[in-house]
Motif scaffolding. Structure first.
Motif, mmCIF file in Angstrom:
data_model
loop_
_atom_site.group_PDB
_atom_site.id
_atom_site.type_symbol
_atom_site.label_atom_id
_atom_site.label_comp_id
_atom_site.label_asym_id
_atom_site.label_seq_id
_atom_site.Cartn_x
_atom_site.Cartn_y
_atom_site.Cartn_z
ATOM 1 N N VAL A 53 31.412 79.624 -4.550
ATOM 2 C CA VAL A 53 32.596 79.766 -3.694
ATOM 3 C C VAL A 53 32.843 78.950 -2.420
ATOM 4 N N LEU A 54 31.757 78.579 -1.733
ATOM 5 C CA LEU A 54 31.575 78.091 -0.498
ATOM 6 C C LEU A 54 32.028 76.545 -1.011
ATOM 7 N N LYS A 55 31.726 75.820 -2.100
ATOM 8 C CA LYS A 55 32.065 74.506 -2.400
ATOM 9 C C LYS A 55 33.489 74.330 -2.820
ATOM 10 N N ARG A 56 33.832 75.027 -3.705
ATOM 11 C CA ARG A 56 35.149 75.303 -4.371
ATOM 12 C C ARG A 56 36.327 75.543 -3.477
ATOM 13 N N PHE A 57 35.907 76.673 -2.468
ATOM 14 C CA PHE A 57 37.152 77.144 -1.668
ATOM 15 C C PHE A 57 37.053 76.979 -0.221
ATOM 16 N N THR A 60 47.569 82.324 -3.714
ATOM 17 C CA THR A 60 46.978 81.615 -4.993
ATOM 18 C C THR A 60 45.547 81.627 -4.555
ATOM 19 N N TRP A 61 44.935 80.843 -3.205
ATOM 20 C CA TRP A 61 43.676 80.858 -3.115
ATOM 21 C C TRP A 61 42.875 82.063 -3.188
ATOM 22 N N MET A 62 43.588 83.431 -2.630
ATOM 23 C CA MET A 62 43.039 84.678 -2.872
ATOM 24 C C MET A 62 42.769 85.041 -4.153
ATOM 25 N N VAL A 63 43.699 84.832 -5.363
ATOM 26 C CA VAL A 63 43.485 84.952 -6.416
ATOM 27 C C VAL A 63 42.404 84.233 -7.061
ATOM 28 N N GLN A 96 39.198 85.634 -8.729
ATOM 29 C CA GLN A 96 38.609 85.731 -10.157
ATOM 30 C C GLN A 96 37.305 84.922 -10.150
ATOM 31 N N ALA A 97 36.891 83.963 -9.219
ATOM 32 C CA ALA A 97 35.549 83.371 -9.074
ATOM 33 C C ALA A 97 34.612 84.410 -8.727
ATOM 34 N N ILE A 98 34.858 85.340 -8.003
ATOM 35 C CA ILE A 98 33.578 86.313 -7.808
ATOM 36 C C ILE A 98 33.784 87.514 -8.648
#
Length: 181
Positions: A174-178, A34-37, A41-43
């Motif tokens: 991405v750094l902040k969210r994941f 799920t993290w990978m998805v 999607q964010a990228i």
């Protein structure tokens, strides 16, 4: 070789509701996939998912399925997602790098990855986001996939290679969210 965002696709193989409880550390595999998805999607990385005989094994786990457009979830009956399903005939099939997560590592993940390699694709298996019912089967599958040319990677290896550089709004998001939790 490095994983490039412009050349990548994330493939989620058979993380299905009825099978997941039997997978060793199944909830962790689900969380990592799920993290990978979410990161893909964010990228802006395309995501495809497969379901092995959903009538018998259930649909993709609901929280994961809710993140995916229905047209990007493909039903299959062959263990390899390449055989018979036209996976290499999707709009994303021109991508040369396939990042793979899912279950079972020694069955559908392995057969799909071997077929992708035979088709000339570069294949990256995300270690913490693949699973099997038995840990030994997963370990043997990863060993065999390495021997056949797939690269076994971590989720952060993939994310940072997709991002490529640090001083961008996308990197900070991405750094902040994941990544920094």
């Amino acid at each position: 070789m490095r994983i490039k965002a412009s050349e990548s696709l994330l493939l989620v193989i058979d993380i299905q509701s009825r099978m997941l409880p039997a997978i060793d550390n199944g909830q962790e595999v689900l969380a990592q996939a799920t993290w990978m998805v979410d990161v893909a999607q964010a990228i802006g990385i395309p995501v495809l998912a497969t379901e092995q005989y959903p009538k018998g094994l259930g649909r993709t786990e609901s929280n994961l399925l809710s993140r995916l457009p229905e047209q990007q979830v493909l039903e299959k009956i062959h263990f390899s997602a390449v055989t018979g399903q036209g996976l290499l005939n999707t709009p994303f099939s021109t991508r040369r790098q396939w990042v793979v997560v899912g279950t079972e590592a020694h069955v559908c993940v392995q057969q799909t990855a071997l077929d992708l390699l035979a088709a000339g694709k570069e294949v990256f298996i995300v270690d913490e986001a693949v699973g099997s019912r038995k840990p030994r089967d997963k370990a043997l599958a990863l060993q065999r996939l390495r021997q056949n040319g797939a690269e076994v990677v971590s989720r952060e290896m993939v994310a940072f290679e997709w991002l490529e550089e640090a001083n961008t709004p996308l990197f900070r998001d991405v750094l902040k969210r994941f990544i920094i939790l």
